[in-house]
Design a protein around this motif. Structure first.
Motif, PDB file in Angstrom:
ATOM      1  N   LEU A 165      64.877  56.172  56.417  1.00 54.95           N
ATOM      2  CA  LEU A 165      65.965  57.105  56.120  1.00 54.95           C
ATOM      3  C   LEU A 165      65.492  58.538  56.281  1.00 54.95           C
ATOM      4  O   LEU A 165      66.169  59.374  56.895  1.00 54.95           O
ATOM      5  CB  LEU A 165      66.479  56.879  54.700  1.00 54.95           C
ATOM      6  N   ASP A 166      64.320  58.846  55.734  1.00 53.35           N
ATOM      7  CA  ASP A 166      63.778  60.199  55.856  1.00 53.35           C
ATOM      8  C   ASP A 166      63.558  60.570  57.315  1.00 53.35           C
ATOM      9  O   ASP A 166      63.831  61.710  57.723  1.00 53.35           O
ATOM     10  CB  ASP A 166      62.447  60.305  55.087  1.00 53.35           C
ATOM     11  N   GLU A 167      63.094  59.604  58.107  1.00 58.51           N
ATOM     12  CA  GLU A 167      62.849  59.865  59.521  1.00 58.51           C
ATOM     13  C   GLU A 167      64.145  60.156  60.266  1.00 58.51           C
ATOM     14  O   GLU A 167      64.226  61.091  61.068  1.00 58.51           O
ATOM     15  CB  GLU A 167      62.140  58.661  60.150  1.00 58.51           C
ATOM     16  N   VAL A 168      65.191  59.355  59.978  1.00 56.14           N
ATOM     17  CA  VAL A 168      66.488  59.574  60.618  1.00 56.14           C
ATOM     18  C   VAL A 168      67.059  60.926  60.215  1.00 56.14           C
ATOM     19  O   VAL A 168      67.540  61.699  61.055  1.00 56.14           O
ATOM     20  CB  VAL A 168      67.474  58.439  60.245  1.00 56.14           C
ATOM     21  N   ALA A 169      67.008  61.229  58.921  1.00 57.29           N
ATOM     22  CA  ALA A 169      67.551  62.490  58.423  1.00 57.29           C
ATOM     23  C   ALA A 169      66.792  63.690  58.989  1.00 57.29           C
ATOM     24  O   ALA A 169      67.401  64.698  59.383  1.00 57.29           O
ATOM     25  CB  ALA A 169      67.499  62.505  56.899  1.00 57.29           C
ATOM     26  N   ASP A 170      65.473  63.596  59.042  1.00 56.84           N
ATOM     27  CA  ASP A 170      64.666  64.692  59.592  1.00 56.84           C
ATOM     28  C   ASP A 170      65.020  64.947  61.049  1.00 56.84           C
ATOM     29  O   ASP A 170      65.080  66.102  61.506  1.00 56.84           O
ATOM     30  CB  ASP A 170      63.171  64.361  59.473  1.00 56.84           C
ATOM     31  N   GLY A 171      65.267  63.863  61.808  1.00 57.38           N
ATOM     32  CA  GLY A 171      65.629  64.021  63.209  1.00 57.38           C
ATOM     33  C   GLY A 171      66.961  64.725  63.365  1.00 57.38           C
ATOM     34  O   GLY A 171      67.117  65.598  64.242  1.00 57.38           O
ATOM     35  N   ILE A 172      67.939  64.355  62.518  1.00 55.72           N
ATOM     36  CA  ILE A 172      69.252  65.003  62.589  1.00 55.72           C
ATOM     37  C   ILE A 172      69.139  66.469  62.195  1.00 55.72           C
ATOM     38  O   ILE A 172      69.685  67.357  62.873  1.00 55.72           O
ATOM     39  CB  ILE A 172      70.255  64.269  61.673  1.00 55.72           C
ATOM     40  N   LEU A 173      68.430  66.735  61.115  1.00 53.92           N
ATOM     41  CA  LEU A 173      68.284  68.119  60.651  1.00 53.92           C
ATOM     42  C   LEU A 173      67.549  68.981  61.671  1.00 53.92           C
ATOM     43  O   LEU A 173      67.811  70.181  61.805  1.00 53.92           O
ATOM     44  CB  LEU A 173      67.529  68.140  59.314  1.00 53.92           C
ATOM     45  N   ARG A 174      66.651  68.355  62.396  1.00 55.29           N
ATOM     46  CA  ARG A 174      65.876  69.089  63.395  1.00 55.29           C
ATOM     47  C   ARG A 174      66.689  69.380  64.657  1.00 55.29           C
ATOM     48  O   ARG A 174      66.571  70.448  65.263  1.00 55.29           O
ATOM     49  CB  ARG A 174      64.626  68.285  63.760  1.00 55.29           C
ATOM     50  N   ASP A 175      67.539  68.444  65.037  1.00 58.06           N
ATOM     51  CA  ASP A 175      68.232  68.542  66.323  1.00 58.06           C
ATOM     52  C   ASP A 175      69.622  69.158  66.251  1.00 58.06           C
ATOM     53  O   ASP A 175      70.167  69.576  67.272  1.00 58.06           O
ATOM     54  CB  ASP A 175      68.354  67.141  66.956  1.00 58.06           C
ATOM     55  N   VAL A 176      70.215  69.183  65.051  1.00 60.35           N
ATOM     56  CA  VAL A 176      71.595  69.664  64.926  1.00 60.35           C
ATOM     57  C   VAL A 176      71.609  71.033  64.246  1.00 60.35           C
ATOM     58  O   VAL A 176      70.957  71.213  63.211  1.00 60.35           O
ATOM     59  CB  VAL A 176      72.435  68.663  64.100  1.00 60.35           C
ATOM     60  N   PRO A 177      72.357  72.007  64.787  1.00 61.21           N
ATOM     61  CA  PRO A 177      72.459  73.322  64.138  1.00 61.21           C
ATOM     62  C   PRO A 177      73.034  73.172  62.724  1.00 61.21           C
ATOM     63  O   PRO A 177      74.056  72.515  62.532  1.00 61.21           O
ATOM     64  CB  PRO A 177      73.429  74.089  65.038  1.00 61.21           C
ATOM     65  N   THR A 178      72.379  73.747  61.745  1.00 60.60           N
ATOM     66  CA  THR A 178      72.769  73.553  60.345  1.00 60.60           C
ATOM     67  C   THR A 178      74.158  74.110  60.044  1.00 60.60           C
ATOM     68  O   THR A 178      74.836  73.640  59.129  1.00 60.60           O
ATOM     69  CB  THR A 178      71.747  74.207  59.411  1.00 60.60           C
ATOM     70  N   ASP A 179      74.605  75.120  60.807  1.00 62.06           N
ATOM     71  CA  ASP A 179      75.904  75.725  60.531  1.00 62.06           C
ATOM     72  C   ASP A 179      77.042  75.030  61.280  1.00 62.06           C
ATOM     73  O   ASP A 179      78.209  75.366  61.079  1.00 62.06           O
ATOM     74  CB  ASP A 179      75.885  77.219  60.877  1.00 62.06           C
ATOM     75  N   ALA A 180      76.723  74.076  62.124  1.00 59.77           N
ATOM     76  CA  ALA A 180      77.754  73.394  62.904  1.00 59.77           C
ATOM     77  C   ALA A 180      78.503  72.357  62.069  1.00 59.77           C
ATOM     78  O   ALA A 180      79.702  72.152  62.241  1.00 59.77           O
ATOM     79  CB  ALA A 180      77.143  72.734  64.136  1.00 59.77           C
ATOM     80  N   TYR A 181      77.794  71.690  61.180  1.00 54.47           N
ATOM     81  CA  TYR A 181      78.387  70.638  60.354  1.00 54.47           C
ATOM     82  C   TYR A 181      77.946  70.866  58.904  1.00 54.47           C
ATOM     83  O   TYR A 181      77.152  70.088  58.354  1.00 54.47           O
ATOM     84  CB  TYR A 181      77.950  69.255  60.839  1.00 54.47           C
ATOM     85  N   PRO A 182      78.463  71.897  58.273  1.00 55.23           N
ATOM     86  CA  PRO A 182      77.944  72.293  56.947  1.00 55.23           C
ATOM     87  C   PRO A 182      78.103  71.223  55.869  1.00 55.23           C
ATOM     88  O   PRO A 182      77.220  71.062  55.023  1.00 55.23           O
ATOM     89  CB  PRO A 182      78.759  73.552  56.608  1.00 55.23           C
ATOM     90  N   HIS A 183      79.212  70.488  55.879  1.00 56.84           N
ATOM     91  CA  HIS A 183      79.431  69.491  54.832  1.00 56.84           C
ATOM     92  C   HIS A 183      78.519  68.281  55.013  1.00 56.84           C
ATOM     93  O   HIS A 183      78.035  67.699  54.035  1.00 56.84           O
ATOM     94  CB  HIS A 183      80.893  69.063  54.809  1.00 56.84           C
ATOM     95  N   LEU A 184      78.283  67.914  56.259  1.00 55.38           N
ATOM     96  CA  LEU A 184      77.361  66.812  56.543  1.00 55.38           C
ATOM     97  C   LEU A 184      75.943  67.206  56.149  1.00 55.38           C
ATOM     98  O   LEU A 184      75.204  66.406  55.554  1.00 55.38           O
ATOM     99  CB  LEU A 184      77.420  66.442  58.024  1.00 55.38           C
ATOM    100  N   MET A 185      75.555  68.422  56.475  1.00 52.32           N
ATOM    101  CA  MET A 185      74.227  68.889  56.115  1.00 52.32           C
ATOM    102  C   MET A 185      74.054  68.933  54.594  1.00 52.32           C
ATOM    103  O   MET A 185      72.999  68.586  54.060  1.00 52.32           O
ATOM    104  CB  MET A 185      73.977  70.292  56.708  1.00 52.32           C
ATOM    105  N   GLU A 186      75.108  69.359  53.907  1.00 50.70           N
ATOM    106  CA  GLU A 186      75.071  69.403  52.449  1.00 50.70           C
ATOM    107  C   GLU A 186      74.892  68.007  51.870  1.00 50.70           C
ATOM    108  O   GLU A 186      74.114  67.801  50.925  1.00 50.70           O
ATOM    109  CB  GLU A 186      76.361  70.023  51.931  1.00 50.70           C
ATOM    110  N   LEU A 187      75.617  67.023  52.427  1.00 46.69           N
ATOM    111  CA  LEU A 187      75.495  65.640  51.966  1.00 46.69           C
ATOM    112  C   LEU A 187      74.070  65.131  52.137  1.00 46.69           C
ATOM    113  O   LEU A 187      73.516  64.488  51.239  1.00 46.69           O
ATOM    114  CB  LEU A 187      76.459  64.741  52.758  1.00 46.69           C
TER     115      LEU A 187
END
Length: 221
Positions: A165-187
């Motif tokens: 889970l940490d690996e998947v989440a780290d990959g998403i956080l690394r590859d996706v702009p944090t301001d593009a999907y603010p609610h998903l990033m918050e979750l």
């Protein structure tokens, strides 16, 4: 010199055929179950299996019935809500052990004795708890819809452990702009990545919502 006797082969039976089929399904999925593969696993000729199962549908009937036999029956002496909670937990454990079975559980036109016994026990607990026949049917349906749906979703997740889970989440956080999907990033950052988070906890939360919303509609004497 005395010739050593060959070890006796365990007689072929319907139970052995179905057990072998379930082991294959656990390893390769339902599609990996064939008469030839089962025969190879048992060390017999494929045609000999037909002395114990009539064909693929009969084999699937037996496999599904064996899965139902592994699920703990709800205790009739227990409060209906607690009985349904325990039965759902046992069902989830068994279905995670046999992922191929989720889509087959209520698909059999000729259910076996364990299947019938299971359904009768569930309905019996609900009826004893004050549910009318119609409401018992509604409750049974909504609980199992949630149960099967959750297991399917759980099995399809791209992680099976905290590390994954940490690996998947780290990959998403690394590859996706944090301001593009603010609610998903918050979750992800405020919820899913908490040290105490476990996706399995979602099952109990949803199940409690359903059970708390269900109410008996008959007056118990």
């Amino acid at each position: 010199m005395r010739q050593r006797a060959k070890p006796k082969r365990e007689p072929l039976s319907r139970e052995r055929v179905i057990t072998a089929a379930m082991v294959l399904a656990d390893e390769k999925g339902e599609a990996g179950v064939s008469m030839r593969a089962i025969a190879a696993r048992l060390g017999v000729e494929a045609m000999s299996l037909y002395n114990h199962v009539a064909g693929r549908e009969d084999l699937l009937n037996g496999m599904v019935d064996a899965v139902f036999a592994e699920i703990d029956l709800p205790a009739s002496a227990t409060d209906w809500k607690e009985a349904m909670r325990e039965r759902a937990a046992s069902s989830r454990t068994v279905l995670r052990r046999h992922p191929w079975a989720v889509g087959l559980m209520d698909s059999r036109s000729r259910p076996g004795p364990a299947t019938l016994r299971h359904h009768d026990a569930v309905l019996g607990v609900l009826r004893a708890g004050g549910f009318s026949v119609a409401m018992a049917a509604h409750a049974f349906s909504v609980i199992d819809s949630y149960l099967y749906g959750f297991v399917l979703q759980e099995l399809s997740l791209p992680f099976t452990s905290r590390a994954e889970l940490d690996e998947v989440a780290d990959g998403i956080l690394r590859d996706v702009p944090t301001d593009a999907y603010p609610h998903l990033m918050e979750l992800m950052t405020d919820h899913a990545l908490r040290p105490d988070y476990a996706y399995a906890d979602e099952f109990e939360f949803g199940l409690s919502l359903i059970l708390d919303a269900l109410e008996p509609d008959e007056v118990q004497v």
